[in-house]
Design a protein around this motif. Structure first.
Motif, PDB file in Angstrom:
ATOM      1  N   TYR A   1      12.759  45.215 -31.373  1.00 13.93           N
ATOM      2  CA  TYR A   1      12.350  44.786 -30.031  1.00 13.93           C
ATOM      3  C   TYR A   1      13.579  44.471 -29.175  1.00 13.93           C
ATOM      4  CZ  TYR A   1      10.030  42.173 -26.329  1.00 13.93           C
ATOM      5  OH  TYR A   1       9.604  41.729 -25.104  1.00 13.93           O
TER       6      TYR A   1
ATOM      7  N   GLU B   1      11.570  43.936 -37.213  1.00 16.17           N
ATOM      8  CA  GLU B   1      10.738  44.128 -36.013  1.00 16.17           C
ATOM      9  C   GLU B   1      11.338  43.405 -34.813  1.00 16.17           C
ATOM     10  OE1 GLU B   1       6.297  44.582 -37.978  1.00 16.17           O
ATOM     11  OE2 GLU B   1       7.160  42.580 -37.759  1.00 16.17           O
ATOM     12  N   ALA B   2      11.801  42.170 -35.023  1.00 20.40           N
ATOM     13  CA  ALA B   2      12.402  41.409 -33.929  1.00 20.40           C
ATOM     14  C   ALA B   2      13.645  42.120 -33.394  1.00 20.40           C
ATOM     15  CB  ALA B   2      12.760  40.001 -34.391  1.00 20.40           C
TER      16      ALA B   2
ATOM     17  N   MET C   1       6.183  38.372 -37.961  1.00 26.92           N
ATOM     18  CA  MET C   1       7.147  39.285 -37.348  1.00 26.92           C
ATOM     19  C   MET C   1       8.376  39.307 -38.256  1.00 26.92           C
ATOM     20  SD  MET C   1       9.067  39.269 -33.653  1.00 26.92           S
ATOM     21  CE  MET C   1       7.839  40.164 -32.736  1.00 26.92           C
TER      22      MET C   1
ATOM     23  N   LYS D   1      13.497  46.965 -26.104  1.00 25.44           N
ATOM     24  CA  LYS D   1      12.800  46.392 -24.941  1.00 25.44           C
ATOM     25  C   LYS D   1      13.633  45.425 -24.121  1.00 25.44           C
ATOM     26  CE  LYS D   1       8.748  48.222 -25.816  1.00 25.44           C
ATOM     27  NZ  LYS D   1       8.096  49.147 -24.930  1.00 25.44           N
ATOM     28  N   ILE D   2      14.534  44.724 -24.729  1.00 24.06           N
ATOM     29  CA  ILE D   2      15.256  43.648 -24.065  1.00 24.06           C
ATOM     30  C   ILE D   2      16.507  44.086 -23.292  1.00 24.06           C
ATOM     31  CG2 ILE D   2      16.502  41.471 -24.502  1.00 24.06           C
ATOM     32  CD1 ILE D   2      13.467  41.186 -24.621  1.00 24.06           C
TER      33      ILE D   2
END
Length: 162
Positions: A29, A25-26, A21, A33-34
């Motif tokens: 996210y 990418e992290a 990852m 998403k968070i």
């Protein structure tokens, strides 16, 4: 889950699945998403993989939202800071056999070095739950989610082993 027990299933290195990852990418996210899962007052999280297990995390903390939202907000912060302030934490993330620890190296708020005790107050405030009514200790070992056995933090990426 913090404080949960590790699986008793034996880990077989030959069957391990490795997933790379990237830092980008992290952070994608975290942005996409968070946000709905973040506590009120925590904005714009960002994580950097520095290598050698070292990570740096940053976010904007809206102290006015925190102050309005709870009577048990970290009192020291409300005495000397208001508004939106950057918070930064750097440390070493160590994993082994499905368990992880984080060793704090440094923390700052609004560019001012923050003692570990003050950071612990913030962590306590944001991690309180029915399962952990006092919050989670920065020094506590925890179980990695999703069958993750190890995470190797390398420069700008992490290799996740399941």
């Amino acid at each position: 889950r913090y404080g949960a027990q590790a699986s008793s299933k034996p880990f077989r290195e030959d069957r391990a699945r490795r997933t790379v990852m990237t830092e980008a990418e992290a952070n994608a996210y975290l942005r996409l998403k968070i946000p709905l899962e973040l506590p009120a007052g925590v904005l714009e999280p960002y994580i950097a993989a520095l290598g050698g297990g070292r990570v740096s995390a940053k976010a904007i903390l809206d102290l006015d939202t925190v102050r309005r939202g709870a009577a048990n907000a970290p009192i020291e912060l409300s005495r000397w800071l208001t508004g939106r302030v950057p918070v930064s934490v750097t440390g070493v993330f160590k994993t082994r056999a499905g368990l992880a620890t984080f060793a704090l190296e440094s923390a700052s708020i609004a560019g001012i070095p923050m003692p570990k005790a003050l950071l612990q107050q913030l962590v306590d405030y944001y991690t309180r739950s029915a399962e952990f009514p006092d919050g989670v200790s920065l020094d506590a070992q925890f179980v990695l989610p999703a069958g993750i056995r190890e995470v190797d933090i390398q420069p700008r990426q992490a290799v996740i082993v399941q």
